[in-house]
Write a protein that holds these residues in place. Structure first.
Motif, PDB file in Angstrom:
ATOM      1  N   GLN A  95       1.055  -1.150   0.247  1.00  0.00           N
ATOM      2  CA  GLN A  95      -0.431   0.282   0.382  1.00  0.00           C
ATOM      3  C   GLN A  95       0.738   1.630  -0.382  1.00  0.00           C
ATOM      4  OE1 GLN A  95      -3.026   0.016  -0.092  1.00  0.00           O
ATOM      5  NE2 GLN A  95      -3.074  -2.391  -0.491  1.00  0.00           N
ATOM      6  N   LYS A  96       1.988   1.260   0.357  1.00  0.00           N
ATOM      7  CA  LYS A  96       3.107   2.205   0.254  1.00  0.00           C
ATOM      8  C   LYS A  96       2.774   2.836  -1.003  1.00  0.00           C
ATOM      9  CE  LYS A  96       8.037   3.865   0.162  1.00  0.00           C
ATOM     10  NZ  LYS A  96       8.970   3.370   0.110  1.00  0.00           N
ATOM     11  N   LYS A  97       2.785   4.606  -0.967  1.00  0.00           N
ATOM     12  CA  LYS A  97       2.696   5.151  -2.524  1.00  0.00           C
ATOM     13  C   LYS A  97       4.347   5.421  -2.898  1.00  0.00           C
ATOM     14  CE  LYS A  97      -1.406   7.688  -0.868  1.00  0.00           C
ATOM     15  NZ  LYS A  97      -2.370   8.830  -0.783  1.00  0.00           N
ATOM     16  N   ILE A  98       3.972   5.318  -4.419  1.00  0.00           N
ATOM     17  CA  ILE A  98       5.342   4.817  -5.070  1.00  0.00           C
ATOM     18  C   ILE A  98       5.394   6.376  -6.813  1.00  0.00           C
ATOM     19  CG2 ILE A  98       6.566   3.413  -3.648  1.00  0.00           C
ATOM     20  CD1 ILE A  98       5.644   1.347  -6.297  1.00  0.00           C
ATOM     21  N   ASP A  99       6.540   6.526  -6.678  1.00  0.00           N
ATOM     22  CA  ASP A  99       5.999   7.362  -8.252  1.00  0.00           C
ATOM     23  C   ASP A  99       6.357   5.971  -9.204  1.00  0.00           C
ATOM     24  OD1 ASP A  99       5.496   9.385  -7.326  1.00  0.00           O
ATOM     25  OD2 ASP A  99       7.246  10.662  -6.804  1.00  0.00           O
ATOM     26  N   ILE A 100       5.645   6.009 -10.350  1.00  0.00           N
ATOM     27  CA  ILE A 100       6.407   5.264 -11.163  1.00  0.00           C
ATOM     28  C   ILE A 100       6.453   6.231 -12.495  1.00  0.00           C
ATOM     29  CG2 ILE A 100       4.817   3.012 -13.363  1.00  0.00           C
ATOM     30  CD1 ILE A 100       6.391   2.079  -9.968  1.00  0.00           C
ATOM     31  N   ASP A 101       7.920   5.752 -13.657  1.00  0.00           N
ATOM     32  CA  ASP A 101       8.355   6.042 -14.759  1.00  0.00           C
ATOM     33  C   ASP A 101       8.802   4.692 -15.394  1.00  0.00           C
ATOM     34  OD1 ASP A 101       8.451   8.119 -16.492  1.00  0.00           O
ATOM     35  OD2 ASP A 101       9.747   9.379 -16.845  1.00  0.00           O
ATOM     36  N   PHE A 102       7.704   3.861 -16.270  1.00  0.00           N
ATOM     37  CA  PHE A 102       8.255   3.099 -16.858  1.00  0.00           C
ATOM     38  C   PHE A 102       8.346   3.357 -18.629  1.00  0.00           C
ATOM     39  CE2 PHE A 102       6.879  -0.166 -13.831  1.00  0.00           C
ATOM     40  CZ  PHE A 102       7.568  -0.009 -13.131  1.00  0.00           C
ATOM     41  N   THR A 152       0.263  -1.390  -5.208  1.00  0.00           N
ATOM     42  CA  THR A 152      -0.842  -2.576  -5.998  1.00  0.00           C
ATOM     43  C   THR A 152      -1.720  -1.526  -7.434  1.00  0.00           C
ATOM     44  OG1 THR A 152      -2.400  -1.197  -4.812  1.00  0.00           O
ATOM     45  CG2 THR A 152      -1.674  -3.539  -4.091  1.00  0.00           C
ATOM     46  N   GLU A 153      -2.071  -0.952  -7.395  1.00  0.00           N
ATOM     47  CA  GLU A 153      -1.990  -0.299  -8.374  1.00  0.00           C
ATOM     48  C   GLU A 153      -0.834   0.389  -9.877  1.00  0.00           C
ATOM     49  OE1 GLU A 153      -4.211   4.009 -10.312  1.00  0.00           O
ATOM     50  OE2 GLU A 153      -4.066   4.024  -8.274  1.00  0.00           O
ATOM     51  N   GLU A 172      11.828  -3.057  -5.161  1.00  0.00           N
ATOM     52  CA  GLU A 172      12.679  -2.800  -3.862  1.00  0.00           C
ATOM     53  C   GLU A 172      12.460  -1.035  -3.919  1.00  0.00           C
ATOM     54  OE1 GLU A 172      17.018   0.037  -5.363  1.00  0.00           O
ATOM     55  OE2 GLU A 172      15.779  -1.217  -6.869  1.00  0.00           O
ATOM     56  N   GLU A 173      10.890  -0.406  -3.799  1.00  0.00           N
ATOM     57  CA  GLU A 173      10.439   0.438  -3.492  1.00  0.00           C
ATOM     58  C   GLU A 173       9.384   0.290  -2.106  1.00  0.00           C
ATOM     59  OE1 GLU A 173      10.292   4.492  -4.104  1.00  0.00           O
ATOM     60  OE2 GLU A 173      12.648   3.522  -4.856  1.00  0.00           O
ATOM     61  N   LYS A 192       3.193   5.422 -16.281  1.00  0.00           N
ATOM     62  CA  LYS A 192       3.297   6.579 -15.641  1.00  0.00           C
ATOM     63  C   LYS A 192       2.553   7.382 -14.871  1.00  0.00           C
ATOM     64  CE  LYS A 192       5.638  11.011 -15.293  1.00  0.00           C
ATOM     65  NZ  LYS A 192       6.723  12.728 -15.665  1.00  0.00           N
ATOM     66  N   LEU A 193       2.910   6.679 -12.992  1.00  0.00           N
ATOM     67  CA  LEU A 193       1.912   7.340 -12.159  1.00  0.00           C
ATOM     68  C   LEU A 193       2.586   7.633 -11.236  1.00  0.00           C
ATOM     69  CD1 LEU A 193       0.059   3.057 -11.409  1.00  0.00           C
ATOM     70  CD2 LEU A 193      -0.928   5.597 -13.152  1.00  0.00           C
ATOM     71  N   ASP A 194       1.785   9.060 -10.283  1.00  0.00           N
ATOM     72  CA  ASP A 194       2.484   9.707  -9.397  1.00  0.00           C
ATOM     73  C   ASP A 194       1.684   9.489  -8.007  1.00  0.00           C
ATOM     74  OD1 ASP A 194       4.606  10.880 -11.708  1.00  0.00           O
ATOM     75  OD2 ASP A 194       2.377  12.342 -11.470  1.00  0.00           O
ATOM     76  N   GLN A 195       2.601   9.281  -7.385  1.00  0.00           N
ATOM     77  CA  GLN A 195       1.985   8.401  -5.805  1.00  0.00           C
ATOM     78  C   GLN A 195       0.751   8.368  -5.780  1.00  0.00           C
ATOM     79  OE1 GLN A 195       3.738   9.473  -2.970  1.00  0.00           O
ATOM     80  NE2 GLN A 195       5.147   9.301  -3.947  1.00  0.00           N
TER      81      GLN A 195
END
Length: 609
Positions: A509-516, A564-565, A530-531, A557-560
């Protein structure tokens, strides 16, 4: 002095010679008058190497200014998309006498190309989709459209399973090449030098090596690559301990004026051999027509003149594989492994000799002659390796051995690459992926065999060609400053927070930034792991059964957002893929619903939006 008895390939009559200097030259049968290349009986070449026969031979060479220096100094770097490969792409003085170990001409380019074709085993698969299904008795053998070949013509039943060739040209011809050539490079510069083409991109990814080849073509052929339709470089071994001779055949795209060709060839005309030969010091040249001219050492002037109307005889294995080549392919390299080993000190720089030896050893003692060809299409990169077996080894045995070597290659590369410590992150990622990508290439490689012939065919996505070039370039550069005898350094483990959630479900459930951006699947999962400090394993066998690979590209790309998302955005593209969580082992496993059901495991609920 011992007598060497050489059977005539036409009638079997023995031709006896006492002078080893005649080996590799053209002889005539005393019984049937058939002309053929004098070759020592199989297996004797290595004995000759051990004997260390010496002698001075006049050799023609591209010139002194283009040799690779030794390995680059520690700390050298590769700026952006190029590498610090130690190449001097300066003009050379062609056709100068060669001294032992004094210079190696543009032959070093051959090493780079062999890195791509031979050690690469078929390709660097950075942007692939799913691999072809594997059939028993082949390495990833894939069925193509039944009943048709590359040109739409009917094919035999045994050919129907092979990937269709992208070309349908005639075999490569060695007209204008002196007798006895044992290493041949044929390619199509005009196709590879088209602006904004796949060929241009491929050459750019070769970095300084591509620039070096460009400079050498302009110097040796005296025409820009874009003007040359076909180009052949051939090496003819001399006496042991002396450099091989080199011949060049140039076929232009368009007719040139006779006066232009005379200026290109130069020298004084000699018509004593039945056709005009132009002698310029140690170099001889002929003009076959308004598009075709050739160079060779002046000592081979008679061979050049005779070859204008009829191709000179070449070693049996070379001629046998020539019939299987396709002159429309962008690049073909044809060679005898034994000949390359014997002349290795002249063919490659000192720091590349171990590589050359390993590359030739990869074929073992089973291969008489090898041909590798590659072709770049708009939608795929096609690689084919053909191996002619020795008479002492059956084709089925050779096929089995080559298949096992292809399958073992990714692990061997991974073991070797662990010693590398690239400083730049980009290079470290590309080199680190190389073994995994080779695993995908091995899965895609098909095998086929015929009479004294085994083929390895690897059809790949079009992006494989530049990535193959760039990956090979980076790996080669890093290898020149790597001590492979030193124990690899284990990177320090990441420091885990002391207040981590107790369960995997909570950690995800930790919020992370994604830019694949076309990030391979395995790296995407590794990033999430890792995150979130969650161990995520991938069941490769399960994915393979569903037609998935660990290299499928991810772009979003996803921000915060909760991790799971991010996982949901990956899974939504693959209806059979799921994640199983093992809270006891504090890990998650990527697999498929059918495999999870078979193992009695419950998929982790991830809402796919």
């Amino acid at each position: 002095m011992s007598v060497i008895s050489i059977p005539c390939p036409a009638c079997g009559q023995a031709l006896k010679i006492r002078d080893r200097n005649l080996l590799g030259r053209k002889g005539k049968c005393p019984k049937c008058s058939h002309s053929f290349v004098l070759e020592e009986p199989t297996g004797a070449a290595l004995q000759l190497a051990a004997s260390g026969a010496q002698g001075a031979a006049t050799a023609w060479t591209p010139g002194p200014g283009a040799a690779f220096p030794e390995a680059p100094a520690q700390g050298s770097s590769i700026p952006q998309a190029t590498a610090s490969i130690p190449i001097a792409p300066t003009a050379v003085e062609p056709f100068r006498r060669r001294r032992k170990n004094s210079r190696r001409g543009w032959v070093n380019a051959l090493v780079g190309l062999m890195i791509l074709g031979i050690v690469g085993g078929g390709g660097y698969y950075m942007y692939t989709t799913s691999p072809p299904p594997t059939k028993k008795g082949s390495v990833g053998k894939q069925a193509s459209k039944p009943g048709t070949g590359s040109s739409g013509k009917p094919v035999s039943e045994e050919e129907q399973d092979l990937a269709a060739s992208p070309t349908d040209g005639k075999p490569i011809s060695l007209e204008l090449v002196p007798a006895g050539a044992r290493t041949i490079v044929h390619f199509r510069p005009a196709d590879l030098w088209v602006a904004d083409s796949r060929g241009e991109e491929f050459r750019f990814c070769l970095g300084p090596l591509g620039e070096f080849v460009d400079a050498q073509i302009k110097t040796l052929c005296k025409r820009p690559p874009a003007d040359i339709e076909e180009l052949i470089f051939a090496w003819i071994p001399g006496q042991r301990g002396t450099p091989p001779d080199m011949a060049v055949v140039v076929r232009l795209k368009n007719d040139a004026k006779k006066s232009e060709l005379l200026d290109l060839v130069g020298g004084q005309v000699d018509e004593s051999h039945g056709h005009a030969v132009y002698i310029d010091g140690e170099r001889a040249g002929v003009i076959a027509n308004l598009r075709t001219f050739a160079f060779a050492p002046a000592t081979m002037a008679a061979d050049l003149a005779n070859s204008v109307t009829q191709a000179n005889p070449q070693p049996t294995g070379i001629e046998a594989l020539l019939e299987k080549t396709d002159r429309q392919r962008h690049l073909t390299i044809l060679f005898e492994p034994t000949a390359l080993l014997l002349d290795g000190e002249f063919m490659v720089p000192t720091n590349a000799l171990p590589f050359l030896t390993q590359a030739m050893d990869w074929f073992g003692d089973d291969a008489e002659t090898v041909a590798w060809s590659a072709h770049l299409d708009d939608d795929r990169f096609f690689s084919e390796i053909s191996v002619r077996n020795l008479t002492t080894v059956s084709t089925s045995t050779l096929e089995e051995r080559l298949r096992s070597r292809v399958e073992a290659l990714p692990k061997e590369l991974a073991d070797a690459f662990r010693a590398m410590q690239p400083r730049e992150q980009g290079r470290r990622q590309i080199i680190g992926r190389f073994p995994a990508m080779m695993k995908i290439a091995a899965m895609a490689t098909q095998t086929d065999r015929g009479t004294r012939l085994v083929r390895l065919i690897t059809p790949m996505p079009d992006r494989a060609a530049p990535n193959l070039a760039l990956g090979s370039l980076f790996a080669w550069d890093e290898s020149t400053r790597t001590d492979f005898n030193r124990k690899p350094v284990t990177p320090p483990a990441s420091t885990k927070p002391t207040n981590l959630p107790a369960t995997i479900a909570e950690r995800l459930q930790k919020k992370i930034d994604i830019d694949f951006r076309r990030t391979p699947l395995q790296e995407a999962f590794a990033f999430v792991a890792e995150e979130t400090f969650v161990t995520i394993d991938i069941d490769g066998d399960a994915l393979k059964l569903a037609g998935y690979t660990q290299n499928m590209p991810q772009t979003f790309k996803l921000d915060q957002v909760p991790a799971t998302e991010a996982l949901a955005n990956i899974l939504k593209n693959y209806d059979k893929m799921c994640i199983v969580v093992d809270e006891a082992k504090k890990m998650a496993i990527v697999m498929t619903y059918p495999v999870a059901e078979q193992k009695g495991l419950k998929p982790f609920p991830i809402e796919i939006k």
